[in-house]
Design a protein around this motif. Structure first.
Motif, mmCIF file in Angstrom:
data_model
loop_
_atom_site.group_PDB
_atom_site.id
_atom_site.type_symbol
_atom_site.label_atom_id
_atom_site.label_comp_id
_atom_site.label_asym_id
_atom_site.label_seq_id
_atom_site.Cartn_x
_atom_site.Cartn_y
_atom_site.Cartn_z
ATOM 1 N N LYS A 194 0.835 -1.211 0.000
ATOM 2 C CA LYS A 194 0.000 0.000 0.000
ATOM 3 C C LYS A 194 0.867 1.257 0.000
ATOM 4 O O LYS A 194 1.816 1.353 0.766
ATOM 5 N N GLN A 195 0.493 2.233 -0.844
ATOM 6 C CA GLN A 195 1.179 3.521 -0.822
ATOM 7 C C GLN A 195 0.756 4.351 0.390
ATOM 8 O O GLN A 195 1.554 5.115 0.919
ATOM 9 N N THR A 196 -0.501 4.200 0.796
ATOM 10 C CA THR A 196 -1.039 4.895 1.966
ATOM 11 C C THR A 196 -1.875 3.892 2.763
ATOM 12 O O THR A 196 -2.192 2.806 2.269
ATOM 13 N N ALA B 3 -4.991 2.710 0.881
ATOM 14 C CA ALA B 3 -4.778 2.494 -0.551
ATOM 15 C C ALA B 3 -5.576 1.291 -1.055
ATOM 16 O O ALA B 3 -5.853 0.348 -0.319
ATOM 17 N N ASP C 236 -1.819 6.659 -8.481
ATOM 18 C CA ASP C 236 -1.977 7.390 -7.226
ATOM 19 C C ASP C 236 -3.149 6.807 -6.450
ATOM 20 O O ASP C 236 -4.201 6.525 -7.010
ATOM 21 N N GLY C 237 -2.960 6.625 -5.140
ATOM 22 C CA GLY C 237 -4.013 6.075 -4.308
ATOM 23 C C GLY C 237 -4.110 4.567 -4.343
ATOM 24 O O GLY C 237 -4.962 3.971 -3.711
ATOM 25 N N TYR D 53 6.113 0.849 3.399
ATOM 26 C CA TYR D 53 4.886 0.356 2.794
ATOM 27 C C TYR D 53 4.347 -0.817 3.602
ATOM 28 O O TYR D 53 5.089 -1.743 3.925
#
Length: 121
Positions: free
Chosen positions: A30-32, A35, A43-44, A114
């Motif tokens: 996961k980037q965030t 995500a 992105d996302g 991550y």
């Protein structure tokens, strides 16, 4: 050994590394925190490492020339990257976090942690 068996033997040495090359960092991350793991490279979404290639946001990097980092469970790679009509080479270090599933990636001046994406059952 006959001449016909030599090419067959050479083929085995070429094919086996390709089949067995699931690296220690292969996975989807996961980037965030929130995500979407099914969306890789946007992105996302998530980033992925598969068979020696890092797939990031609109970028793909071949992970070459691995070097084990002394006294650390980490690997330094030469990253041969391309994306957005450009190509470049940089170094990046990767390691697994000490306490949870995921990936720590360090580029010159940048560090990313991550969390691993969990496969749905």
């Amino acid at each position: 050994m006959s001449l016909l068996s030599i090419p067959r033997a050479a083929l085995v040495f070429v094919v086996i590394p390709c089949v067995l090359f699931a690296g220690p960092y292969d996975g989807v991350y996961k980037q965030t925190a929130n995500a979407e793991c099914s969306l890789v490279g946007v992105d996302g979404g998530a980033v992925e490492i598969r068979e020696g290639i890092f797939y990031g946001v609109e970028v793909e990097c071949r992970m070459t020339r691995p070097v084990n980092v002394i006294d650390m469970d980490a690997t330094l790679y030469t990253m041969q990257c391309s994306g957005e009509d450009q190509a470049w080479t940089e170094r990046a270090m990767m390691m697994k976090p000490a306490e949870e599933a995921g990936l720590i990636m360090i580029w010159d001046g940048y560090a990313f942690a991550y969390e691993a994406c969990v496969k749905p059952e």
